[in-house]
Write a protein that holds these residues in place. Structure first.
Motif, mmCIF file in Angstrom:
data_model
loop_
_atom_site.group_PDB
_atom_site.id
_atom_site.type_symbol
_atom_site.label_atom_id
_atom_site.label_comp_id
_atom_site.label_asym_id
_atom_site.label_seq_id
_atom_site.Cartn_x
_atom_site.Cartn_y
_atom_site.Cartn_z
ATOM 1 N N THR A 105 0.835 -1.207 0.000
ATOM 2 C CA THR A 105 0.000 0.000 0.000
ATOM 3 C C THR A 105 0.867 1.253 0.000
ATOM 4 O O THR A 105 0.484 2.266 -0.596
ATOM 5 C CB THR A 105 -0.995 0.010 1.173
ATOM 6 O OG1 THR A 105 -0.285 -0.087 2.417
ATOM 7 C CG2 THR A 105 -1.999 -1.122 1.047
ATOM 8 N N GLU A 164 1.952 1.663 -3.608
ATOM 9 C CA GLU A 164 0.824 2.165 -4.400
ATOM 10 C C GLU A 164 0.579 3.647 -4.130
ATOM 11 O O GLU A 164 0.325 4.426 -5.052
ATOM 12 C CB GLU A 164 -0.436 1.352 -4.098
ATOM 13 C CG GLU A 164 -1.622 1.750 -4.953
ATOM 14 C CD GLU A 164 -2.874 0.929 -4.699
ATOM 15 O OE1 GLU A 164 -3.920 1.285 -5.266
ATOM 16 O OE2 GLU A 164 -2.814 -0.071 -3.950
ATOM 17 N N THR A 165 0.659 4.041 -2.865
ATOM 18 C CA THR A 165 0.491 5.453 -2.498
ATOM 19 C C THR A 165 1.535 6.312 -3.189
ATOM 20 O O THR A 165 1.214 7.369 -3.760
ATOM 21 C CB THR A 165 0.588 5.621 -0.966
ATOM 22 O OG1 THR A 165 -0.507 4.930 -0.358
ATOM 23 C CG2 THR A 165 0.562 7.077 -0.555
ATOM 24 N N GLN A 168 3.213 5.646 -5.857
ATOM 25 C CA GLN A 168 3.049 5.603 -7.312
ATOM 26 C C GLN A 168 1.874 6.456 -7.778
ATOM 27 O O GLN A 168 1.977 7.165 -8.772
ATOM 28 C CB GLN A 168 2.855 4.156 -7.775
ATOM 29 C CG GLN A 168 2.700 4.022 -9.277
ATOM 30 C CD GLN A 168 2.496 2.579 -9.723
ATOM 31 O OE1 GLN A 168 2.361 1.676 -8.908
ATOM 32 N NE2 GLN A 168 2.479 2.374 -11.014
ATOM 33 N N THR A 169 0.749 6.404 -7.055
ATOM 34 C CA THR A 169 -0.469 7.089 -7.508
ATOM 35 C C THR A 169 -0.635 8.494 -6.937
ATOM 36 O O THR A 169 -1.360 9.310 -7.505
ATOM 37 C CB THR A 169 -1.722 6.287 -7.126
ATOM 38 O OG1 THR A 169 -1.826 6.239 -5.691
ATOM 39 C CG2 THR A 169 -1.684 4.889 -7.714
ATOM 40 N N GLY A 170 -0.014 8.762 -5.775
ATOM 41 C CA GLY A 170 -0.198 10.057 -5.120
ATOM 42 C C GLY A 170 -1.497 10.151 -4.348
ATOM 43 O O GLY A 170 -1.893 11.233 -3.901
ATOM 44 N N ILE A 171 -2.175 9.034 -4.177
ATOM 45 C CA ILE A 171 -3.421 8.957 -3.411
ATOM 46 C C ILE A 171 -3.186 8.009 -2.237
ATOM 47 O O ILE A 171 -2.614 6.931 -2.411
ATOM 48 C CB ILE A 171 -4.584 8.426 -4.287
ATOM 49 C CG1 ILE A 171 -4.781 9.311 -5.519
ATOM 50 C CG2 ILE A 171 -5.873 8.316 -3.469
ATOM 51 C CD1 ILE A 171 -5.216 10.737 -5.237
ATOM 52 N N VAL A 195 -3.333 5.184 0.274
ATOM 53 C CA VAL A 195 -3.833 3.820 0.341
ATOM 54 C C VAL A 195 -3.259 3.203 1.611
ATOM 55 O O VAL A 195 -2.048 3.240 1.825
ATOM 56 C CB VAL A 195 -3.410 2.977 -0.882
ATOM 57 C CG1 VAL A 195 -4.001 1.580 -0.788
ATOM 58 C CG2 VAL A 195 -3.826 3.656 -2.180
ATOM 59 N N ARG A 203 -6.527 -4.112 1.818
ATOM 60 C CA ARG A 203 -6.175 -2.819 1.261
ATOM 61 C C ARG A 203 -7.340 -1.857 1.433
ATOM 62 O O ARG A 203 -8.489 -2.234 1.284
ATOM 63 C CB ARG A 203 -5.849 -3.013 -0.223
ATOM 64 C CG ARG A 203 -5.583 -1.768 -0.984
ATOM 65 C CD ARG A 203 -5.514 -2.122 -2.482
ATOM 66 N NE ARG A 203 -5.515 -0.966 -3.321
ATOM 67 C CZ ARG A 203 -6.596 -0.299 -3.715
ATOM 68 N NH1 ARG A 203 -7.799 -0.699 -3.334
ATOM 69 N NH2 ARG A 203 -6.504 0.760 -4.485
ATOM 70 N N LEU A 253 -8.286 1.983 0.148
ATOM 71 C CA LEU A 253 -8.091 3.236 -0.578
ATOM 72 C C LEU A 253 -8.934 4.296 0.110
ATOM 73 O O LEU A 253 -10.169 4.210 0.111
ATOM 74 C CB LEU A 253 -8.498 3.086 -2.042
ATOM 75 C CG LEU A 253 -8.519 4.367 -2.869
ATOM 76 C CD1 LEU A 253 -7.118 4.966 -2.981
ATOM 77 C CD2 LEU A 253 -9.094 4.096 -4.252
ATOM 78 N N GLU A 281 -12.487 5.699 -1.140
ATOM 79 C CA GLU A 281 -13.010 4.828 -2.196
ATOM 80 C C GLU A 281 -14.536 4.827 -2.230
ATOM 81 O O GLU A 281 -15.143 4.865 -3.291
ATOM 82 C CB GLU A 281 -12.485 3.410 -2.007
ATOM 83 C CG GLU A 281 -12.799 2.465 -3.136
ATOM 84 C CD GLU A 281 -12.022 1.166 -3.004
ATOM 85 O OE1 GLU A 281 -11.712 0.578 -4.052
ATOM 86 O OE2 GLU A 281 -11.723 0.738 -1.869
ATOM 87 N N THR A 322 -4.920 13.416 -1.241
ATOM 88 C CA THR A 322 -3.895 13.520 -2.268
ATOM 89 C C THR A 322 -2.562 13.872 -1.599
ATOM 90 O O THR A 322 -2.480 14.862 -0.875
ATOM 91 C CB THR A 322 -4.261 14.594 -3.305
ATOM 92 O OG1 THR A 322 -5.550 14.278 -3.854
ATOM 93 C CG2 THR A 322 -3.239 14.653 -4.421
#
Length: 123
Positions: free
Chosen positions: A37, A40-41, A43-46, A48, A57, A59, A62, A69
């Protein structure tokens, strides 16, 4: 050097993740992340997280739409906690408060110090 090498995940593979409002400095919440997680955070900037109660997981936003952000990421000196300065859409708390830290100890009683869906009164 991999950024994960300097982090200390606990025996469950988790690390504390604090979310702080980048505009106000208000601490919004604390949750936990595992390596997946966190990756993923980043990588995406959101934001998780890993839900310890649901063991899956999570988000942030969600289902509620209250997405966080990522604007800045910090590591503590021991490498066992992370601080994320975030832009919060809506509220962070599942009870409808801007921050999960909406209760202050006053005279041995937990007093709510913020309005739902609004800014904290004493923070």
């Amino acid at each position: 050097m991999d950024i994960f090498d300097s982090l200390k995940f606990d025996t469950n593979g988790l690390i504390a993740a604090i979310a702080q409002d980048i505009q106000t400095g208000q601490v919004l919440m604390i949750a936990y992340m595992n390596k997946e997680t966190l990756a993923e955070t980043l990588q995406t900037g959101i934001m998780v997280y890993w839900s310890r109660s649901r063991k899956k997981r999570w988000l942030k936003g969600e289902t509620s739409g209250n997405v966080q952000t990522v604007k800045e990421v910090y590591r503590d000196c021991d490498g066992d906690a992370l601080l994320f300065k975030v832009q919060q859409k809506g509220v962070a708390c599942h009870e409808g408060y801007k921050s999960c830290f909406s209760r202050m100890l006053v005279d041995n009683t937990w007093k709510i110090v913020s309005d739902k869906n609004g800014p904290a009164a004493n923070q």
